[in-house]
Design a protein around this motif. Sequence first.
Motif, PDB file in Angstrom:
ATOM      1  N   LEU A  52       0.829  -1.203   0.000  1.00  0.00           N
ATOM      2  CA  LEU A  52       0.000   0.000   0.000  1.00  0.00           C
ATOM      3  C   LEU A  52       0.859   1.248   0.000  1.00  0.00           C
ATOM      4  CD1 LEU A  52      -2.800   1.302   0.199  1.00  0.00           C
ATOM      5  CD2 LEU A  52      -2.616   1.134   2.685  1.00  0.00           C
ATOM      6  N   ILE A  53       1.904   1.250   0.825  1.00  0.00           N
ATOM      7  CA  ILE A  53       2.821   2.392   0.888  1.00  0.00           C
ATOM      8  C   ILE A  53       3.536   2.579  -0.442  1.00  0.00           C
ATOM      9  CG2 ILE A  53       4.926   3.265   1.986  1.00  0.00           C
ATOM     10  CD1 ILE A  53       4.018   1.894   4.563  1.00  0.00           C
ATOM     11  N   ASP A  54       3.890   1.463  -1.084  1.00  0.00           N
ATOM     12  CA  ASP A  54       4.607   1.530  -2.353  1.00  0.00           C
ATOM     13  C   ASP A  54       3.701   2.003  -3.482  1.00  0.00           C
ATOM     14  OD1 ASP A  54       6.979   1.055  -3.958  1.00  0.00           O
ATOM     15  OD2 ASP A  54       5.868  -0.605  -4.838  1.00  0.00           O
ATOM     16  N   GLN A  55       2.414   1.671  -3.403  1.00  0.00           N
ATOM     17  CA  GLN A  55       1.499   2.007  -4.483  1.00  0.00           C
ATOM     18  C   GLN A  55       0.900   3.400  -4.360  1.00  0.00           C
ATOM     19  OE1 GLN A  55      -1.521  -0.952  -5.010  1.00  0.00           O
ATOM     20  NE2 GLN A  55      -0.075  -2.587  -5.492  1.00  0.00           N
ATOM     21  N   VAL A  56       0.865   3.938  -3.152  1.00  0.00           N
ATOM     22  CA  VAL A  56       0.218   5.227  -2.924  1.00  0.00           C
ATOM     23  C   VAL A  56       1.236   6.227  -2.379  1.00  0.00           C
ATOM     24  CG1 VAL A  56      -1.628   6.457  -1.733  1.00  0.00           C
ATOM     25  CG2 VAL A  56      -1.968   4.080  -2.445  1.00  0.00           C
ATOM     26  N   ASN A  57       1.329   7.384  -3.028  1.00  0.00           N
ATOM     27  CA  ASN A  57       2.163   8.473  -2.544  1.00  0.00           C
ATOM     28  C   ASN A  57       1.341   9.307  -1.565  1.00  0.00           C
ATOM     29  OD1 ASN A  57       3.905  10.596  -2.120  1.00  0.00           O
ATOM     30  ND2 ASN A  57       3.584  11.523  -4.131  1.00  0.00           N
ATOM     31  N   PHE A  58       1.489   9.009  -0.282  1.00  0.00           N
ATOM     32  CA  PHE A  58       0.663   9.661   0.728  1.00  0.00           C
ATOM     33  C   PHE A  58       1.017  11.141   0.927  1.00  0.00           C
ATOM     34  CE2 PHE A  58       0.115   5.189   1.858  1.00  0.00           C
ATOM     35  CZ  PHE A  58      -1.261   5.144   2.033  1.00  0.00           C
ATOM     36  N   LYS A  59       2.128  11.573   0.349  1.00  0.00           N
ATOM     37  CA  LYS A  59       2.466  13.008   0.382  1.00  0.00           C
ATOM     38  C   LYS A  59       1.664  13.761  -0.669  1.00  0.00           C
ATOM     39  CE  LYS A  59       7.191  12.311   2.046  1.00  0.00           C
ATOM     40  NZ  LYS A  59       8.640  12.543   1.761  1.00  0.00           N
ATOM     41  N   PHE A  60       1.095  13.021  -1.616  1.00  0.00           N
ATOM     42  CA  PHE A  60       0.315  13.601  -2.695  1.00  0.00           C
ATOM     43  C   PHE A  60       1.058  14.748  -3.378  1.00  0.00           C
ATOM     44  CE2 PHE A  60      -2.834  11.568   0.037  1.00  0.00           C
ATOM     45  CZ  PHE A  60      -3.541  10.819  -0.896  1.00  0.00           C
ATOM     46  N   SER A  61       2.308  14.444  -3.714  1.00  0.00           N
ATOM     47  CA  SER A  61       3.182  15.441  -4.348  1.00  0.00           C
ATOM     48  C   SER A  61       3.326  15.196  -5.848  1.00  0.00           C
ATOM     49  CB  SER A  61       4.566  15.408  -3.691  1.00  0.00           C
ATOM     50  OG  SER A  61       5.136  14.113  -3.749  1.00  0.00           O
ATOM     51  N   LYS A 115       2.389  15.076  -9.996  1.00  0.00           N
ATOM     52  CA  LYS A 115       2.009  16.141 -10.913  1.00  0.00           C
ATOM     53  C   LYS A 115       0.497  16.324 -10.931  1.00  0.00           C
ATOM     54  CE  LYS A 115       5.995  15.492 -13.958  1.00  0.00           C
ATOM     55  NZ  LYS A 115       6.458  15.186 -15.329  1.00  0.00           N
ATOM     56  N   THR A 116      -0.222  15.230 -10.856  1.00  0.00           N
ATOM     57  CA  THR A 116      -1.677  15.275 -10.748  1.00  0.00           C
ATOM     58  C   THR A 116      -2.098  14.432  -9.555  1.00  0.00           C
ATOM     59  OG1 THR A 116      -2.035  13.323 -12.156  1.00  0.00           O
ATOM     60  CG2 THR A 116      -1.880  15.472 -13.260  1.00  0.00           C
ATOM     61  N   PHE A 117      -3.347  14.572  -9.138  1.00  0.00           N
ATOM     62  CA  PHE A 117      -3.822  13.811  -7.991  1.00  0.00           C
ATOM     63  C   PHE A 117      -3.746  12.320  -8.254  1.00  0.00           C
ATOM     64  CE2 PHE A 117      -7.369  11.624  -5.884  1.00  0.00           C
ATOM     65  CZ  PHE A 117      -7.045  11.867  -4.560  1.00  0.00           C
ATOM     66  N   PHE A 118      -4.133  11.887  -9.451  1.00  0.00           N
ATOM     67  CA  PHE A 118      -4.170  10.466  -9.756  1.00  0.00           C
ATOM     68  C   PHE A 118      -2.786   9.868  -9.944  1.00  0.00           C
ATOM     69  CE2 PHE A 118      -8.282  12.044 -11.447  1.00  0.00           C
ATOM     70  CZ  PHE A 118      -9.100  11.386 -10.545  1.00  0.00           C
ATOM     71  N   SER A 119      -1.788  10.691 -10.223  1.00  0.00           N
ATOM     72  CA  SER A 119      -0.434  10.162 -10.386  1.00  0.00           C
ATOM     73  C   SER A 119       0.165   9.687  -9.073  1.00  0.00           C
ATOM     74  CB  SER A 119       0.479  11.229 -11.008  1.00  0.00           C
ATOM     75  OG  SER A 119       0.618  12.345 -10.137  1.00  0.00           O
ATOM     76  N   ASN A 120      -0.513   9.987  -7.967  1.00  0.00           N
ATOM     77  CA  ASN A 120      -0.059   9.503  -6.663  1.00  0.00           C
ATOM     78  C   ASN A 120      -0.424   8.043  -6.436  1.00  0.00           C
ATOM     79  OD1 ASN A 120       0.993  12.052  -5.342  1.00  0.00           O
ATOM     80  ND2 ASN A 120      -1.072  12.720  -5.866  1.00  0.00           N
ATOM     81  N   PHE A 121      -1.219   7.471  -7.341  1.00  0.00           N
ATOM     82  CA  PHE A 121      -1.655   6.089  -7.204  1.00  0.00           C
ATOM     83  C   PHE A 121      -0.970   5.248  -8.275  1.00  0.00           C
ATOM     84  CE2 PHE A 121      -4.964   8.825  -5.600  1.00  0.00           C
ATOM     85  CZ  PHE A 121      -5.263   8.260  -4.372  1.00  0.00           C
ATOM     86  N   ARG A 122       0.119   4.634  -7.921  1.00  0.00           N
ATOM     87  CA  ARG A 122       0.885   3.834  -8.861  1.00  0.00           C
ATOM     88  C   ARG A 122       0.061   2.634  -9.335  1.00  0.00           C
ATOM     89  NH1 ARG A 122       6.533   0.687  -7.394  1.00  0.00           N
ATOM     90  NH2 ARG A 122       7.235   0.323  -9.535  1.00  0.00           N
ATOM     91  N   TYR A 123       0.132   2.357 -10.635  1.00  0.00           N
ATOM     92  CA  TYR A 123      -0.569   1.257 -11.300  1.00  0.00           C
ATOM     93  C   TYR A 123      -2.073   1.508 -11.459  1.00  0.00           C
ATOM     94  CZ  TYR A 123       3.730  -0.993  -9.817  1.00  0.00           C
ATOM     95  OH  TYR A 123       5.040  -1.265  -9.570  1.00  0.00           O
ATOM     96  N   TYR A 124      -2.643   2.378 -10.646  1.00  0.00           N
ATOM     97  CA  TYR A 124      -4.072   2.665 -10.760  1.00  0.00           C
ATOM     98  C   TYR A 124      -4.325   4.012 -11.431  1.00  0.00           C
ATOM     99  CZ  TYR A 124      -4.400  -1.069  -7.311  1.00  0.00           C
ATOM    100  OH  TYR A 124      -4.286  -2.272  -6.651  1.00  0.00           O
ATOM    101  N   GLU A 125      -3.253   4.739 -11.720  1.00  0.00           N
ATOM    102  CA  GLU A 125      -3.375   6.086 -12.257  1.00  0.00           C
ATOM    103  C   GLU A 125      -4.216   6.120 -13.533  1.00  0.00           C
ATOM    104  OE1 GLU A 125      -0.509   9.603 -14.134  1.00  0.00           O
ATOM    105  OE2 GLU A 125       0.376   7.810 -13.214  1.00  0.00           O
ATOM    106  N   THR A 126      -3.901   5.235 -14.473  1.00  0.00           N
ATOM    107  CA  THR A 126      -4.589   5.248 -15.765  1.00  0.00           C
ATOM    108  C   THR A 126      -6.076   4.939 -15.609  1.00  0.00           C
ATOM    109  OG1 THR A 126      -2.556   4.475 -16.812  1.00  0.00           O
ATOM    110  CG2 THR A 126      -4.568   4.332 -18.107  1.00  0.00           C
ATOM    111  N   ILE A 127      -6.397   3.981 -14.751  1.00  0.00           N
ATOM    112  CA  ILE A 127      -7.801   3.607 -14.540  1.00  0.00           C
ATOM    113  C   ILE A 127      -8.586   4.766 -13.942  1.00  0.00           C
ATOM    114  CG2 ILE A 127      -9.336   2.089 -13.233  1.00  0.00           C
ATOM    115  CD1 ILE A 127      -7.281  -0.091 -13.501  1.00  0.00           C
ATOM    116  N   TYR A 128      -8.019   5.406 -12.908  1.00  0.00           N
ATOM    117  CA  TYR A 128      -8.709   6.516 -12.260  1.00  0.00           C
ATOM    118  C   TYR A 128      -8.859   7.706 -13.208  1.00  0.00           C
ATOM    119  CZ  TYR A 128      -7.951   3.985  -7.867  1.00  0.00           C
ATOM    120  OH  TYR A 128      -7.950   3.039  -6.866  1.00  0.00           O
TER     121      TYR A 128
END
Length: 379
Positions: free
Chosen positions: A261-270, A272-285
Amino acid sequence: MRSDKSISTLDKISSYMLLLFPAALVAGPFVAELLMNLISVFFLTRTFYNKNFLFLKTKFFLFFILFYFYILINSFYSDFTATILYKNLFYLRFILFALAVSALISINRNLLEYFYKFLMLTVFIVVIDAYVQYFFDYNTLGFPKYRDDRLSGFFNDELIIGSYLSRLLPLMFGLFFLNLKSLNNNEKFFSLIVFCLTFILIILSGERSATIISTILVVSLIFFINYSKLVKFLISITIVSLSIALFALSPKVLDRQVNQLIDQVNFKFSGKTFFSNFRYYETIYETAFNGFLDKKIIGQGAGSYRYFCGDYGIAHYSQKSDTLAIEDTLKYEKLSRDNIFLSKNNIMEKLLRIQNLEYYSPKVGPNGTSFPRKTPSYN
């Protein structure tokens, strides 16, 4: 007189089918749909025979019939009307099923108690079977673990046992407190055992969303139940202790539920876009969000994601007549299948599952082949 007996017989049959409904969900969607539709048909038969249409004036019916027409309007103005409209027409069966269940409960007040006991027995069997799979790598039917950090139990290659249990957990708690006075001490003790085993298994299942949903439910329950602070404190300590013990005794559970979970989600939300903080799920979101932006008011239409996803970023998913083929990006040397074909009915769940496979290849495949852990390359 004979007709009255026939209607009474239909009510009894409907009650029996309702008691079996939780088990039918495990058996497969066809069995569950069959029971649901039969219960609804029997309800309509009883309604027209008695000419009792009072449910048409209830707020429940009015709200959901408006929602149903909203879905139909969305489908009609969708770019994929020809494909999704006829499917969305049958959403009415869910409203009829809810009304049928309500009618059965009003006829037989003891039905809720019977349903609770059947539900707890079903969940207990499902949970015990999954524990067998956890400890012995195969469940009681011989279904193997398809991933080293996930469980499936009776669902075979469908890694959804955590979702199944987490969705039933609120119903189990609600019926427990509703029937609390009618349960004897042995039944109460059995219920508590099932609750504990179920919560632990949801964590062991490796489904993070199910774990989060169940945790929020339990925390909310502890906060709202009318018990002393000491009892609430003891329950909280027990849950926390069990969770810490699970993570300490099983590194795989810790890795799946926390590290991944820590590896897949950038909890700092830093990002470029909000969805880019979610690794592997970015495209779907992003695909779903862009679809919303294109039609903010009426939407793309219920069940249309699989059709417009190629227009908003998921270009490597190719549409076919009856299935959606995902090109084999997993690149496992011993994986015998070149493509993974996904049913249109559960495409989103399958997409998320495949993307999660980055971390662990299946420990045992459907043909008994063992796979080494290897990170696939995504092109």
